[in-house]
Design a protein around this motif. Structure first.
Motif, PDB file in Angstrom:
ATOM      1  N   ASP A 104     -11.321  10.950 -26.463  1.00 51.00           N
ATOM      2  CA  ASP A 104     -12.392  12.119 -26.084  1.00 51.00           C
ATOM      3  C   ASP A 104     -11.952  12.880 -24.956  1.00 51.00           C
ATOM      4  OD1 ASP A 104     -13.291  10.294 -23.962  1.00 51.00           O
ATOM      5  OD2 ASP A 104     -14.464   9.261 -25.271  1.00 51.00           O
ATOM      6  N   LEU A 105     -12.638  13.894 -24.716  1.00 55.93           N
ATOM      7  CA  LEU A 105     -12.105  14.598 -23.550  1.00 55.93           C
ATOM      8  C   LEU A 105     -12.334  13.906 -22.108  1.00 55.93           C
ATOM      9  CD1 LEU A 105     -13.663  17.872 -24.319  1.00 55.93           C
ATOM     10  CD2 LEU A 105     -11.440  17.432 -24.286  1.00 55.93           C
ATOM     11  N   GLY A 106     -13.321  12.944 -22.008  1.00 57.94           N
ATOM     12  CA  GLY A 106     -13.564  11.932 -20.910  1.00 57.94           C
ATOM     13  C   GLY A 106     -12.173  11.249 -20.718  1.00 57.94           C
ATOM     14  N   GLU A 107     -11.577  10.588 -21.824  1.00 60.27           N
ATOM     15  CA  GLU A 107     -10.321   9.829 -21.629  1.00 60.27           C
ATOM     16  C   GLU A 107      -9.150  10.725 -21.296  1.00 60.27           C
ATOM     17  OE1 GLU A 107      -9.708   7.425 -24.954  1.00 60.27           O
ATOM     18  OE2 GLU A 107     -11.458   6.215 -24.757  1.00 60.27           O
ATOM     19  N   LEU A 108      -9.253  11.843 -22.024  1.00 60.06           N
ATOM     20  CA  LEU A 108      -8.129  12.899 -21.566  1.00 60.06           C
ATOM     21  C   LEU A 108      -8.171  13.251 -19.940  1.00 60.06           C
ATOM     22  CD1 LEU A 108      -5.893  14.676 -22.215  1.00 60.06           C
ATOM     23  CD2 LEU A 108      -7.729  16.304 -22.701  1.00 60.06           C
ATOM     24  N   ASP A 109      -9.503  13.510 -19.451  1.00 56.95           N
ATOM     25  CA  ASP A 109      -9.464  13.723 -18.067  1.00 56.95           C
ATOM     26  C   ASP A 109      -9.305  12.655 -17.035  1.00 56.95           C
ATOM     27  OD1 ASP A 109     -10.777  16.025 -18.486  1.00 56.95           O
ATOM     28  OD2 ASP A 109     -12.712  15.539 -18.548  1.00 56.95           O
ATOM     29  N   ALA A 110      -9.402  11.360 -17.663  1.00 60.94           N
ATOM     30  CA  ALA A 110      -8.942  10.279 -16.929  1.00 60.94           C
ATOM     31  C   ALA A 110      -7.636  10.039 -16.767  1.00 60.94           C
ATOM     32  CB  ALA A 110      -9.660   8.789 -17.480  1.00 60.94           C
ATOM     33  N   TRP A 111      -6.971  10.412 -17.764  1.00 59.38           N
ATOM     34  CA  TRP A 111      -5.494  10.469 -17.896  1.00 59.38           C
ATOM     35  C   TRP A 111      -4.840  11.562 -16.706  1.00 59.38           C
ATOM     36  CZ3 TRP A 111      -1.999  14.155 -19.597  1.00 59.38           C
ATOM     37  CH2 TRP A 111      -0.714  13.932 -19.670  1.00 59.38           C
ATOM     38  N   MET A 112      -5.319  12.726 -16.853  1.00 60.72           N
ATOM     39  CA  MET A 112      -4.984  13.832 -15.997  1.00 60.72           C
ATOM     40  C   MET A 112      -5.023  13.473 -14.515  1.00 60.72           C
ATOM     41  SD  MET A 112      -5.597  17.412 -18.130  1.00 60.72           S
ATOM     42  CE  MET A 112      -7.451  17.172 -18.537  1.00 60.72           C
ATOM     43  N   GLU A 113      -6.387  12.892 -14.446  1.00 59.17           N
ATOM     44  CA  GLU A 113      -6.762  12.427 -12.830  1.00 59.17           C
ATOM     45  C   GLU A 113      -5.506  11.525 -12.330  1.00 59.17           C
ATOM     46  OE1 GLU A 113     -10.610  11.132 -13.083  1.00 59.17           O
ATOM     47  OE2 GLU A 113     -11.422  13.059 -13.367  1.00 59.17           O
ATOM     48  N   HIS A 121      -1.082  16.823  -6.785  1.00 62.87           N
ATOM     49  CA  HIS A 121      -1.539  18.177  -7.387  1.00 62.87           C
ATOM     50  C   HIS A 121      -1.305  17.942  -8.744  1.00 62.87           C
ATOM     51  CE1 HIS A 121       2.808  19.157  -8.310  1.00 62.87           C
ATOM     52  NE2 HIS A 121       3.037  18.514  -7.329  1.00 62.87           N
ATOM     53  N   PHE A 122      -1.848  19.177  -9.543  1.00 64.98           N
ATOM     54  CA  PHE A 122      -1.929  18.975 -11.010  1.00 64.98           C
ATOM     55  C   PHE A 122      -0.472  19.807 -11.340  1.00 64.98           C
ATOM     56  CE2 PHE A 122      -2.472  20.932 -15.077  1.00 64.98           C
ATOM     57  CZ  PHE A 122      -3.197  19.986 -15.775  1.00 64.98           C
ATOM     58  N   PRO A 123       0.180  19.109 -12.130  1.00 67.56           N
ATOM     59  CA  PRO A 123       1.626  19.467 -12.515  1.00 67.56           C
ATOM     60  C   PRO A 123       1.257  20.605 -13.704  1.00 67.56           C
ATOM     61  CG  PRO A 123       1.433  17.327 -13.155  1.00 67.56           C
ATOM     62  CD  PRO A 123       0.074  17.685 -12.431  1.00 67.56           C
ATOM     63  N   VAL A 286      -6.133  22.845 -20.043  1.00 70.87           N
ATOM     64  CA  VAL A 286      -5.545  22.020 -20.984  1.00 70.87           C
ATOM     65  C   VAL A 286      -7.118  21.462 -22.079  1.00 70.87           C
ATOM     66  CG1 VAL A 286      -5.099  19.323 -21.353  1.00 70.87           C
ATOM     67  CG2 VAL A 286      -4.070  20.720 -19.579  1.00 70.87           C
ATOM     68  N   ARG A 287      -8.167  21.408 -21.386  1.00 70.60           N
ATOM     69  CA  ARG A 287      -9.554  21.051 -22.139  1.00 70.60           C
ATOM     70  C   ARG A 287      -9.737  22.071 -23.002  1.00 70.60           C
ATOM     71  NH1 ARG A 287     -11.242  18.628 -17.367  1.00 70.60           N
ATOM     72  NH2 ARG A 287     -12.171  20.624 -16.614  1.00 70.60           N
ATOM     73  N   ALA A 288      -9.538  23.559 -22.373  1.00 69.87           N
ATOM     74  CA  ALA A 288      -9.772  24.757 -23.331  1.00 69.87           C
ATOM     75  C   ALA A 288      -8.939  24.700 -24.590  1.00 69.87           C
ATOM     76  CB  ALA A 288      -9.841  25.869 -22.583  1.00 69.87           C
ATOM     77  N   PHE A 289      -7.574  24.559 -24.383  1.00 68.16           N
ATOM     78  CA  PHE A 289      -6.555  24.566 -25.663  1.00 68.16           C
ATOM     79  C   PHE A 289      -7.086  23.414 -26.528  1.00 68.16           C
ATOM     80  CE2 PHE A 289      -3.117  23.146 -27.835  1.00 68.16           C
ATOM     81  CZ  PHE A 289      -2.390  24.116 -28.169  1.00 68.16           C
ATOM     82  N   CYS A 290      -7.513  22.045 -26.261  1.00 70.05           N
ATOM     83  CA  CYS A 290      -7.912  21.252 -27.154  1.00 70.05           C
ATOM     84  C   CYS A 290      -9.102  21.678 -28.095  1.00 70.05           C
ATOM     85  CB  CYS A 290      -8.348  19.674 -26.268  1.00 70.05           C
ATOM     86  SG  CYS A 290      -6.673  18.921 -25.715  1.00 70.05           S
ATOM     87  N   GLU A 291     -10.169  22.107 -27.254  1.00 66.84           N
ATOM     88  CA  GLU A 291     -11.371  22.652 -27.933  1.00 66.84           C
ATOM     89  C   GLU A 291     -10.956  23.729 -28.965  1.00 66.84           C
ATOM     90  OE1 GLU A 291     -13.695  23.460 -24.540  1.00 66.84           O
ATOM     91  OE2 GLU A 291     -14.288  21.423 -24.312  1.00 66.84           O
ATOM     92  N   ILE A 331       0.232  12.382 -23.639  1.00 69.36           N
ATOM     93  CA  ILE A 331      -1.038  11.781 -24.119  1.00 69.36           C
ATOM     94  C   ILE A 331      -1.370  12.361 -25.408  1.00 69.36           C
ATOM     95  CG2 ILE A 331      -2.847  12.680 -23.014  1.00 69.36           C
ATOM     96  CD1 ILE A 331      -4.232   9.857 -22.666  1.00 69.36           C
ATOM     97  N   ALA A 332      -1.861  11.739 -26.395  1.00 69.93           N
ATOM     98  CA  ALA A 332      -2.431  12.399 -27.955  1.00 69.93           C
ATOM     99  C   ALA A 332      -3.769  12.296 -27.669  1.00 69.93           C
ATOM    100  CB  ALA A 332      -2.003  11.646 -28.873  1.00 69.93           C
ATOM    101  N   PHE A 333      -4.433  13.591 -27.444  1.00 72.45           N
ATOM    102  CA  PHE A 333      -5.922  13.686 -27.637  1.00 72.45           C
ATOM    103  C   PHE A 333      -6.060  13.746 -29.119  1.00 72.45           C
ATOM    104  CE2 PHE A 333      -9.269  16.933 -28.222  1.00 72.45           C
ATOM    105  CZ  PHE A 333     -10.360  16.032 -27.958  1.00 72.45           C
TER     106      PHE A 333
END
Length: 713
Positions: A104-113, A121-123, A286-291, A331-333
């Protein structure tokens, strides 16, 4: 230079080609390759299909007149006459890793964090659609395709070069414009991607299969994987396979700085690259692309099951590195299971091999996650009542894990008037005998030992992979053999011969109205599989008999304590119950089964047929030291490199004194993670249990020495 019509031929080249066959052949090849590039890589065709076919026809005629000019990279050589007997192993230049999943997006956010914590920084991250196909590795030398291999276990795949040469969007040689970026053109350059079937091609393939009396493919992914392993490349060519390429084995082989730039190079080199890709500068992007990808999933002409997110820069990827099974930089969302609504036409009852009655939802066919669903188990009466599904309901259907059809529940607002709660029938739908429900059990059962439905399920169970593994003996063939009276119990398998199987009427007719026969090819394979099943270990025979409560592990325990069917039959209930892992309930079931005269008669016929009914004692001096005594192993995933099943690997570990368990706990010594390892691997990681790959397992089995492994990452 390219002219206004997209041609690469200038006036000088045309003049030379008119008088020089070799020049004309080379000019035609360049023109065909260029137009293939426009069509497949850029999705911008210039020539009509008729004009393109005319160029191919002229090239074939010239090569036929001048065979000395034929070259393996010519577009005419995509299909040859080669028919392979087997697929040779190919070792990949670098391991093809699986990806960790974000559900889910929560797990994706955790990986990005976590990535941001590593770099401060955000690469920039590359986002690509996750194509639901079969992985492929293509190797080029000096710009020419020399090898194609399946993923296999990630380290070693199978050589499918002849088949991949038939896939039209795979360049047989790279475009000259792209060669300058290759560090060493003579060194092997391994590029990776996905082979897939479009939704339209998959539908056409299944319509053709059904028209020819064959079973349809379950989903496009399976169809693509099966098409890659056809022994005749001409069959592969007819499957309309396509590719999306997206990776390289060794980052330093190309002068490109990152994943997004690699995709641009792949397109320039002539490959088909998915156009839905974005270089994202923030987590929000990234989240917007997934959505957006999830919203567009249904409109795409091919199946996807998620989005792959990668740290773009190769230098940053190298800094993050890998875990035991996956890169830390990707990671695979995964998309949530697709849900559809459809009509529940009926609830029927299926009788299992132990007499258990299972309610089955009969659905109006609906496409879910890439395949058509028409039936789904409802498990038991309690589950039917808990979900409150009734005949006539509109129900919500999904595939658990995108694999197993599941009815979630009804749309109550659409329930028709008069829809009544469903009840289990009082008699067996197969034989009409009374149905009972024992105290403390969920399942209803038919108590008749002569129930034909149970006989068929027992026959299928005997032939299944975990039991006697009669490869190819599927439900359709078993059903037909039962219908014609040729199979009544498992011992009947060993009286089948090749001629009668070849002539078996499958109960269907072809276009000319003639009966469809099983055929000599399938019959020969079945007879060979039946012959091989005679030598399966006694524990698998015991499991294959279908004794209630006796699963694979229980069968192994019984076979270990009583190494022959005669010793087992002579044991008392108390002796059986005293075996580690066997309690009074299992002991009673086995004791009673072996004393039923009909069952004893079947066992005698199996003995006469040469089926192994005793464990083979090792010859003097062959006993292996119990060097793994006290260690507990858990196996998960597929063992591809060795060709062993998990059961066979477990048996080899047990021969060295180890205990093999089906679940992971803190007491587990090692988890062996093969291809597509699942939740057991994840639990090992969470508990810090050491993880072994297949190569480490093979070293243990070869040396007999306990493995050295670090805790799972």
């Amino acid at each position: 230079m390219e002219n206004e019509q997209g041609s690469l031929l200038d006036e000088k080249a045309l003049a030379e080609a008119a008088t020089d066959p070799a020049a004309r052949v080379e000019a035609l090849r360049r023109e065909i390759e260029h137009n293939s590039y426009l069509y497949y890589a850029l999705d911008a065709p210039v020539l009509s299909d008729a004009a393109f076919d005319s160029l191919m026809r002229e090239l074939r005629e010239l090569e036929a007149a001048h065979p000395e000019l034929i070259d393996p990279t010519s577009p005419t050589q995509r299909v040859g006459g080669y028919v392979g007997e087997q697929f040779a192993p190919v070792r990949h230049a670098r391991r093809m890793y699986s990806l960790d999943n974000a559900m889910d997006l929560g797990e994706l956010d955790a990986w990005m964090e976590r990535v941001v914590e590593d770099f401060g920084h955000f690469p920039p991250m590359d986002c690509e659609l996750k194509i639901d196909g079969s992985s492929i590795a293509l190797t080029y030398e000096d710009g020419v395709l020399v090898r194609a291999a399946t993923r296999g276990d990630g380290t070693t795949g199978e050589d499918v070069t002849a088949n991949m040469r038939t896939v039209k969007d795979v360049p047989l040689r790279l475009r000259p414009e792209a060669l300058g970026a290759i560090a060493d053109r003579t060194a092997p350059l391994e590029l990776r991607g996905e082979v897939y079937l479009s939704k339209a091609s998959f539908e056409r393939l299944n319509l053709a299969a059904e028209a020819n009396g064959k079973a349809p493919f379950a989903n496009p992914r399976n169809a693509a994987a099966g098409s890659l392993r056809q022994k005749d490349p001409k069959i592969t060519q007819g499957r309309e396979l396509s590719t999306f390429m997206y990776a390289i084995a060794e980052d330093g082989a190309l002068s490109v700085p990152g994943q997004y730039q690699l995709l641009e190079w792949l397109r320039e080199a002539g490959f088909h690259v998915n156009p839905d890709v974005e270089l994202c500068e923030s987590a929000e992007a990234v989240r917007a692309f997934c959505e957006r990808a999830l919203e567009r999933r249904e409109q795409l002409p091919y199946e996807i099951d998620g989005v792959v997110v990668k740290v773009n820069a190769f230098a940053q990827q190298e800094a993050l590195g890998f875990t035991a099974r996956a890169p830390r930089w990707a990671i695979a969302f995964k998309f949530p299971p697709e849900e559809k609504t459809t009509l529940l036409r009926d609830i029927t009852v299926q009788v299992g091999r132990t007499g258990a009655l299972t309610p089955v939802a009969e659905l109006a066919p609906v496409v879910v996650a890439g395949s058509t669903v028409a039936r789904a188990t409802l498990h038991n009466l309690d589950e039917v009542h808990r979900k409150d599904v009734r005949v006539g309901d509109t129900v919500v259907v999904r595939k658990a894990g995108d694999v197993i059809p599941e009815v979630l529940g009804p749309v109550l607002s659409l329930r028709p008037d008069g829809a009544a709660p469903w009840a289990m029938p009082d008699v067996c739908p197969s034989c009409g005998s009374p149905v009972i429900r024992e105290e403390g059990e969920v399942a209803f059962r038919c108590i008749s030992i002569d129930c034909p439905a149970q006989a068929q399920e027992r026959l299928l169970h005997w032939a299944s992979r975990g039991a006697l593994d009669i490869d190819g003996m599927g439900e359709e063939i078993v059903t037909r053999l039962v219908e014609v009276g040729r199979l009544t119990d498992v011992a009947d398998y060993y009286s089948l011969d090749e001629v009668e199987l070849a002539l078996l009427d499958m109960g269907r007719v072809n276009k000319e109205g003639q009966p469809i026969r099983l055929g000599a090819t399938i019959a020969a394979k079945l007879v060979a599989a039946i012959e091989a099943s005679r030598t399966r270990p006694f524990a698998r025979v015991l499991f294959g008999l279908g004794i209630r409560h006796v699963g694979k592990t229980t069968a192994e325990a019984l076979a270990g304590a009583f190494p022959s069917i005669d010793a087992l039959a002579a044991a008392t209930e108390e002796e059986l119950a005293a075996v580690d892992g066997i309690g009074p309930k299992i002991a009673r079931s086995a004791y009673v089964f072996l004393r039923v005269p009909e069952n004893a008669a079947v066992i005698d016929r199996l003995r006469a047929a040469g089926v192994r009914l005793a464990e083979e004692a090792p010859a003097p001096g062959e006993e292996r030291p119990q060097t793994l005594a006290g260690l507990t192993f858990v196996l998960t995933g597929s063992l591809v490199e060795s060709g062993m099943t998990r059961d066979e690997a477990g048996a080899a570990l047990k021969a060295l004194g180890a205990k093999v368990s089906g679940s992971v706990s803190k007491k587990t010594s090692y988890v062996v993670a093969g291809e597509a390892a699942g939740s057991k691997y994840d639990k090992a990681v969470s508990l810090g249990v050491p993880v072994l790959d297949e190569a480490a397992l093979l070293r243990v089995l070869e040396t007999g020495e306990p493995p050295a492994a670090e805790p799972a990452e």
